[in-house]
Motif scaffolding. Structure first.
Motif, PDB file in Angstrom:
ATOM      1  N   UNK A 138      29.165  42.438  14.843  1.00 19.37           N
ATOM      2  CA  UNK A 138      28.016  42.928  15.591  1.00 19.37           C
ATOM      3  C   UNK A 138      28.475  43.597  16.884  1.00 19.37           C
ATOM      4  N   UNK A 139      27.578  44.401  17.437  1.00 18.15           N
ATOM      5  CA  UNK A 139      27.807  45.009  18.743  1.00 18.15           C
ATOM      6  C   UNK A 139      26.451  45.114  19.446  1.00 18.15           C
ATOM      7  N   UNK A 186      23.520  46.175  16.787  1.00 15.63           N
ATOM      8  CA  UNK A 186      23.910  46.481  15.413  1.00 15.63           C
ATOM      9  C   UNK A 186      24.604  45.267  14.827  1.00 15.63           C
ATOM     10  N   UNK A 187      24.208  44.882  13.616  1.00 17.51           N
ATOM     11  CA  UNK A 187      24.843  43.759  12.916  1.00 17.51           C
ATOM     12  C   UNK A 187      25.147  44.183  11.493  1.00 17.51           C
ATOM     13  N   UNK A 188      26.323  43.837  11.032  1.00 16.53           N
ATOM     14  CA  UNK A 188      26.728  44.121   9.664  1.00 16.53           C
ATOM     15  C   UNK A 188      27.077  42.796   9.009  1.00 16.53           C
ATOM     16  N   UNK A 204      21.825  45.934  10.161  1.00 10.02           N
ATOM     17  CA  UNK A 204      20.592  45.696  10.905  1.00 10.02           C
ATOM     18  C   UNK A 204      20.677  46.408  12.250  1.00 10.02           C
ATOM     19  N   UNK A 205      19.618  47.150  12.595  1.00 14.45           N
ATOM     20  CA  UNK A 205      19.541  47.853  13.875  1.00 14.45           C
ATOM     21  C   UNK A 205      18.297  47.366  14.605  1.00 14.45           C
ATOM     22  N   UNK A 206      18.501  46.681  15.700  1.00 14.66           N
ATOM     23  CA  UNK A 206      17.384  46.246  16.531  1.00 14.66           C
ATOM     24  C   UNK A 206      17.453  47.031  17.837  1.00 14.66           C
ATOM     25  N   UNK A 251      28.129  51.565  10.129  1.00 13.97           N
ATOM     26  CA  UNK A 251      28.128  50.786  11.375  1.00 13.97           C
ATOM     27  C   UNK A 251      28.870  51.548  12.476  1.00 13.97           C
ATOM     28  N   UNK A 252      30.078  52.018  12.162  1.00 15.57           N
ATOM     29  CA  UNK A 252      30.886  52.729  13.152  1.00 15.57           C
ATOM     30  C   UNK A 252      30.247  54.045  13.564  1.00 15.57           C
ATOM     31  N   UNK A 253      29.637  54.745  12.634  1.00 17.56           N
ATOM     32  CA  UNK A 253      28.959  56.010  12.941  1.00 17.56           C
ATOM     33  C   UNK A 253      27.767  55.768  13.872  1.00 17.56           C
TER      34      UNK A 253
END
Length: 79
Positions: A2-3, A20-22, A33-35, A60-62
Motif C-alpha cells: 500500500x501507499x 492505494x492498496x494492492x 483499491x483506490x480511496x 499500482x505503480x502507474x
C-alpha cells in the motif's frame, strides 16, 4: 502493498489524500483499491480487478507515479 499520498492544503480547504492498496483476493485474482478524498470528509473507494499479479503491480505503480506527478507526496508505504 500500500501507499498513502497527500496533496498540500490549498487556502482553507483540507488537503486531498489518496490511498492505494494492492492485495490478492480469495479467488486468486488481485485487487487494486483506490480511496481518495479530502481529509475529514467523505471519501470515494474504487476497486479494480486483475487476473495476473504483474499486471496489478504495473497498474499500482502507474497510479502512484501519476499522482506523484500531480503534486502528491508519499506519507507512508509498505512493499
Amino acid at each position: 502493498m500500500h501507499v498513502h499520498l497527500q496533496q498540500p492544503a490549498i487556502g482553507n480547504e483540507a488537503p486531498r489524500f489518496l490511498r492505494l492498496s494492492l492485495q490478492p483476493d480469495l479467488l486468486g485474482s488481485w485487487e487494486l483499491l483506490r480511496e481518495s478524498g479530502r481529509a475529514g470528509a467523505r471519501s470515494q473507494l474504487r476497486r479494480e480487478l486483475y487476473l495476473q499479479e504483474q499486471e496489478a503491480r504495473q497498474a499500482f505503480e502507474k497510479a502512484r507515479d501519476a499522482e506523484l506527478h500531480r503534486g502528491f507526496s508519499i506519507i507512508s508505504s509498505s512493499a
